[in-house]
Write a protein that holds these residues in place. Structure first.
Motif, PDB file in Angstrom:
ATOM      1  N   UNK A   1       0.821  -1.188   0.000  1.00  0.00           N
ATOM      2  CA  UNK A   1       0.000   0.000   0.000  1.00  0.00           C
ATOM      3  C   UNK A   1       0.865   1.252   0.000  1.00  0.00           C
ATOM      4  N   UNK A   2       1.963   1.228   0.752  1.00  0.00           N
ATOM      5  CA  UNK A   2       2.841   2.391   0.818  1.00  0.00           C
ATOM      6  C   UNK A   2       3.426   2.703  -0.563  1.00  0.00           C
ATOM      7  N   UNK A   3       3.844   1.678  -1.281  1.00  0.00           N
ATOM      8  CA  UNK A   3       4.394   1.902  -2.622  1.00  0.00           C
ATOM      9  C   UNK A   3       3.349   2.539  -3.537  1.00  0.00           C
ATOM     10  N   UNK A   4       2.093   2.152  -3.355  1.00  0.00           N
ATOM     11  CA  UNK A   4       1.001   2.732  -4.132  1.00  0.00           C
ATOM     12  C   UNK A   4       0.783   4.194  -3.755  1.00  0.00           C
ATOM     13  N   UNK A   5       0.607   4.448  -2.468  1.00  0.00           N
ATOM     14  CA  UNK A   5       0.188   5.784  -2.040  1.00  0.00           C
ATOM     15  C   UNK A   5       1.292   6.828  -2.160  1.00  0.00           C
ATOM     16  N   UNK A   6       2.520   6.461  -1.951  1.00  0.00           N
ATOM     17  CA  UNK A   6       3.596   7.461  -1.999  1.00  0.00           C
ATOM     18  C   UNK A   6       3.726   8.109  -3.370  1.00  0.00           C
ATOM     19  N   UNK A   7       3.415   7.368  -4.398  1.00  0.00           N
ATOM     20  CA  UNK A   7       3.480   7.948  -5.744  1.00  0.00           C
ATOM     21  C   UNK A   7       2.424   9.030  -5.955  1.00  0.00           C
ATOM     22  N   UNK A   8       1.366   8.985  -5.159  1.00  0.00           N
ATOM     23  CA  UNK A   8       0.317   9.999  -5.276  1.00  0.00           C
ATOM     24  C   UNK A   8       0.834  11.398  -4.937  1.00  0.00           C
ATOM     25  N   UNK A  49      -1.904   3.565  15.523  1.00  0.00           N
ATOM     26  CA  UNK A  49      -0.500   3.772  15.108  1.00  0.00           C
ATOM     27  C   UNK A  49      -0.136   2.974  13.853  1.00  0.00           C
ATOM     28  N   UNK A  50      -1.063   2.798  12.958  1.00  0.00           N
ATOM     29  CA  UNK A  50      -0.906   1.985  11.753  1.00  0.00           C
ATOM     30  C   UNK A  50      -0.270   2.796  10.622  1.00  0.00           C
ATOM     31  N   UNK A  51       0.637   2.185   9.891  1.00  0.00           N
ATOM     32  CA  UNK A  51       1.261   2.842   8.749  1.00  0.00           C
ATOM     33  C   UNK A  51       0.217   3.278   7.713  1.00  0.00           C
ATOM     34  N   UNK A  52      -0.909   2.599   7.656  1.00  0.00           N
ATOM     35  CA  UNK A  52      -1.966   2.996   6.722  1.00  0.00           C
ATOM     36  C   UNK A  52      -2.409   4.429   6.979  1.00  0.00           C
ATOM     37  N   UNK A  87      -9.530   6.350  10.406  1.00  0.00           N
ATOM     38  CA  UNK A  87      -8.509   7.049  11.189  1.00  0.00           C
ATOM     39  C   UNK A  87      -9.106   7.729  12.419  1.00  0.00           C
ATOM     40  N   UNK A  88     -10.402   7.991  12.386  1.00  0.00           N
ATOM     41  CA  UNK A  88     -11.053   8.703  13.485  1.00  0.00           C
ATOM     42  C   UNK A  88     -11.010   7.876  14.762  1.00  0.00           C
ATOM     43  N   UNK A  89     -10.600   8.516  15.827  1.00  0.00           N
ATOM     44  CA  UNK A  89     -10.562   7.868  17.128  1.00  0.00           C
ATOM     45  C   UNK A  89      -9.382   6.942  17.341  1.00  0.00           C
ATOM     46  N   UNK A  90      -8.546   6.777  16.341  1.00  0.00           N
ATOM     47  CA  UNK A  90      -7.386   5.898  16.505  1.00  0.00           C
ATOM     48  C   UNK A  90      -6.324   6.587  17.360  1.00  0.00           C
ATOM     49  N   UNK A  91      -5.596   5.789  18.108  1.00  0.00           N
ATOM     50  CA  UNK A  91      -4.451   6.288  18.869  1.00  0.00           C
ATOM     51  C   UNK A  91      -3.340   6.559  17.870  1.00  0.00           C
ATOM     52  N   UNK A  92      -2.807   7.774  17.925  1.00  0.00           N
ATOM     53  CA  UNK A  92      -1.712   8.164  17.034  1.00  0.00           C
ATOM     54  C   UNK A  92      -0.523   8.623  17.864  1.00  0.00           C
ATOM     55  N   UNK A  93       0.682   8.466  17.334  1.00  0.00           N
ATOM     56  CA  UNK A  93       1.815   9.099  18.003  1.00  0.00           C
ATOM     57  C   UNK A  93       1.515  10.596  18.131  1.00  0.00           C
ATOM     58  N   UNK A  97       2.038  13.113  13.101  1.00  0.00           N
ATOM     59  CA  UNK A  97       1.027  12.176  12.622  1.00  0.00           C
ATOM     60  C   UNK A  97      -0.384  12.757  12.738  1.00  0.00           C
ATOM     61  N   UNK A  98      -0.594  13.673  13.652  1.00  0.00           N
ATOM     62  CA  UNK A  98      -1.923  14.268  13.779  1.00  0.00           C
ATOM     63  C   UNK A  98      -2.338  14.955  12.484  1.00  0.00           C
ATOM     64  N   UNK A  99      -1.360  15.445  11.733  1.00  0.00           N
ATOM     65  CA  UNK A  99      -1.681  16.080  10.456  1.00  0.00           C
ATOM     66  C   UNK A  99      -2.317  15.092   9.477  1.00  0.00           C
ATOM     67  N   UNK A 100      -2.007  13.818   9.579  1.00  0.00           N
ATOM     68  CA  UNK A 100      -2.601  12.845   8.658  1.00  0.00           C
ATOM     69  C   UNK A 100      -4.113  12.815   8.843  1.00  0.00           C
TER      70      UNK A 100
END
Length: 175
Positions: A1-8, A49-52, A87-93, A97-100
């Motif tokens: 998924x990362x390889x896909x999204x980073x190209x965006x 804290x998921x890379x997604x 992403x809503x309500x997920x624990x984030x660093x 990461x809050x910007x995501x």
């Protein structure tokens, strides 16, 4: 998924200016399949804290830059919205990461989709609290001021400022 999204990060600005059309169908298909829980290529829900969640920022920015070029059907749009809403309500660093999550909510607003104002305001309040003045931020911890700040705080802040200038002019000016 990362390889896909980073190209965006490169393709979405190109698409927004009318170029790169030959890549659009392939990435549209990946986005549609990756967010369809019925499809074998489904990315699955995001966890704490998921890379997604990191990758959601590129997808959200793509929606803000050129969401209309994706020509999503109603079902495809619902699936994408539901997946990004994970992403809503997920624990984030407690750092950039809050910007995501902020960019996801901003994209929802721009697309006319339901968005979580409370989540957006909470995340922005934390980000605002990390502003040290004169353009400097810490990355969640007062001692965390390093080379990554321009990538993690300023870049995402500029994206927010560009797309939320009318809705949040004071913060857009600061960012």
């Amino acid at each position: 998924m990362e390889a896909f999204s980073r190209m965006l990060w490169g393709l979405a600005p190109l698409w927004s200016q009318g170029g790169g059309g030959e890549y659009l169908p392939l990435f549209r298909e990946g986005l549609v399949n990756g967010t369809d829980p019925e499809h074998p290529a489904y990315w699955g829900p995001a966890a704490d804290c998921d890379q997604k969640i990191v990758e959601m920022a590129a997808i959200a920015t793509t929606l803000m830059l050129c969401g209309d070029r994706l020509a999503l059907s109603e079902r495809e749009g619902r699936n994408l919205h539901a997946w990004l809403s994970g992403v809503e309500g997920k624990v984030l660093p407690q750092n950039n990461w809050l910007f995501f999550r902020v960019l996801v909510q901003a994209a929802f607003r721009r697309m006319g989709w339901s968005w979580n104002q409370k989540q957006l305001e909470e995340d922005l309040a934390k980000l605002d609290g990390w502003y040290l003045g004169e353009g400097w931020y810490c990355d969640g911890q007062p001692s965390q001021v390093d080379y990554y700040i321009p990538f993690g705080m300023h870049y995402y802040g500029l994206i927010y400022a560009r797309f939320m200038e009318m809705e949040d002019p004071a913060r857009a000016r600061l960012f």
